[in-house]
Design an enzyme around this catalytic site. Structure first.
Site, PDB file in Angstrom:
ATOM      1  N   HIS A 188      23.100  33.859  72.424  1.00  0.00           N
ATOM      2  CA  HIS A 188      22.528  34.874  73.306  1.00  0.00           C
ATOM      3  C   HIS A 188      22.631  34.400  74.751  1.00  0.00           C
ATOM      4  CE1 HIS A 188      20.351  35.681  69.424  1.00  0.00           C
ATOM      5  NE2 HIS A 188      20.864  36.867  69.700  1.00  0.00           N
ATOM      6  N   CYS A 208      26.152  40.631  73.196  1.00  0.00           N
ATOM      7  CA  CYS A 208      25.438  40.020  74.310  1.00  0.00           C
ATOM      8  C   CYS A 208      26.377  39.384  75.340  1.00  0.00           C
ATOM      9  CB  CYS A 208      24.464  38.975  73.762  1.00  0.00           C
ATOM     10  SG  CYS A 208      23.348  38.284  74.991  1.00  0.00           S
ATOM     11  N   ASP A 225      21.793  41.014  71.171  1.00  0.00           N
ATOM     12  CA  ASP A 225      22.544  41.530  70.026  1.00  0.00           C
ATOM     13  C   ASP A 225      23.909  40.856  70.027  1.00  0.00           C
ATOM     14  OD1 ASP A 225      23.934  42.725  72.050  1.00  0.00           O
ATOM     15  OD2 ASP A 225      23.367  44.776  71.553  1.00  0.00           O
TER      16      ASP A 225
END
Length: 408
Positions: free
Chosen positions: A400, A188, A185
């Site tokens: 990410h 992260c 998300d």
């Protein structure tokens, strides 16, 4: 004279009669032996030939049958006695046995129903906890690095081959054997860094020890006149108005409390368990991230004031930050970059520099998308002190991040 003659005659008769008696006895014994042999001769042929036995044999057989009949009668009488005894005992214990069996059956039925109910309840509770835990579990347990690569990159495309080569480079050259996946998300990067800061037991940075971070919101508002802080967004919450200071204070309190508690634990495994619990509570971990975001804003405001007043030299990262058109001052930085973190965007490289600076940690990032280039391994910030602790990140797309685990 006559008496003498009579006595002599009697003696002579006695002498004559003794041989006669012997002869008679011998003759009678011979007759009895002959008769016995004759009878035996009659019986034996009938026995071997299967014919009808003689009268003597019949009498002997009748005597044997009589004895067998007496034995059978005795066995029957004993059997009858045993049966009668068992019947009496059965009549006595039948009621008790029926009651015991009824109780056992009832207990078995009740235990079975109870077991089924408890099993259903446990299954429901485990599913509930599993859903809740999985939903909030933001940092997974470590898994084998090459196994993770094989699952994520199964194809034979150019990108897949590059990623496989990059993962093998990490495994063999950099001794990264495992990886902990972090929820994908927009929190992260913050999550991956803060999890390692807590799990490693890294203490507060030196500048946080010199001041009360709980008073930072009021300081920006009243001392530096930053009333635009009311436009601060808490991730998906775009605007909170006048309540922003109360929410910021709660977030900073949560950060200070959790950081103090976890960093004070000496045992590594216990710290890891505390981190797993903390980062499974979505509400608490979001407060941590929002507190870090606000402290980043505080650092930007202070650096901006120092640069404007030329009080002292500021790190190069702030020059890079203010050189962007979208973050030329603290307000534009908050509106265009900081408010989107956790909502529509994550940390960019400049924010990664700022994060490492305010936490006083060296963030080493392995950028797999830059494999076979000089930017494959970078440090945030580039200017760091030797006594700073180090945390590591692994990214495939600069958006990410995961946590690499080194095993030598």
């Amino acid at each position: 004279m006559l008496r003498r003659l009579d006595r002599g005659a009697s003696k002579n008769r006695e002498q004559l009669t003794e041989p006669v008696k012997r002869n008679r006895v011998d003759q009678s014994s011979k007759k009895s032996i002959d008769s016995y042999l004759q009878g035996l001769g009659k019986i034996l042929p009938s026995m071997f030939s299967g014919g009808c036995p003689s009268s003597e044999a019949s009498e002997m057989a009748t005597a044997g049958d009589r004895d067998n009949g007496q034995g059978r009668n005795e066995v029957q009488s004993w059997t009858t006695a045993v049966n009668q005894s068992l019947h009496i005992v059965w009549q006595k214990i039948k009621r008790q046995l029926i009651l015991v069996m009824s109780f056992l059956l009832a207990a078995l039925w009740y235990c079975r129903r109870l077991y089924a109910y408890l099993a259903q309840l446990l299954k429901w509770w485990s599913r509930y906890l599993q859903r809740k835990f999985k939903k909030n579990l933001s940092v997974l347990a470590e898994v084998d690095l090459l196994g993770y690569c094989a699952r994520e990159w199964k194809g034979e495309t150019k990108q897949a081959k590059q990623m496989k080569a990059a993962y093998e480079e990490l495994f063999w050259r950099h001794h990264i054997k495992y990886v902990r996946q972090v929820r994908r998300d927009n929190y992260c990067a913050l999550r991956a860094v803060l999890f390692q800061v807590f799990s490693q037991g890294i203490y507060f940075p030196s500048w946080m020890k010199e001041r009360d971070i709980l008073k930072l919101p009021e300081k920006l508002l009243y001392s530096q006149g930053c009333n635009w802080i009311q436009q601060y967004s808490f991730g998906p919450e775009r605007y909170t108005g006048a309540n922003v200071f109360g929410k910021l204070r709660k977030c900073i309190e949560t950060l200070k409390t959790q950081w103090t508690e976890i960093s004070g634990v000496k045992d590594h495994d216990e710290r890891g368990n505390m981190c797993n619990i903390l980062f499974s509570d979505e509400n608490k971990e979001h407060k941590l991230y929002e507190a870090i975001k606000f402290i980043m804003l505080y650092q930007v405001v202070e650096a901006y004031e120092q640069m404007k007043n030329e009080q002292k030299r500021v790190p190069i990262l702030f020059s890079l930050l203010f050189a962007r058109d979208t973050s030329s001052d603290p307000l534009s930085f908050m509106m265009n970059h900081l408010n989107s973190i956790g909502d529509t965007g994550g940390l960019e490289q400049v924010e990664m520099f700022l994060l490492g600076y305010l936490l006083e940690v060296k963030i080493r990032v392995y950028r797999l998308c830059k494999f076979n280039t000089e930017e494959f391994q970078v440090n945030y910030p580039e200017e760091y002190h030797r006594d700073w602790q180090e945390v590591s990140l692994l990214t495939e797309d600069d958006h990410h991040y995961h946590i690499p685990i080194i095993r030598i």
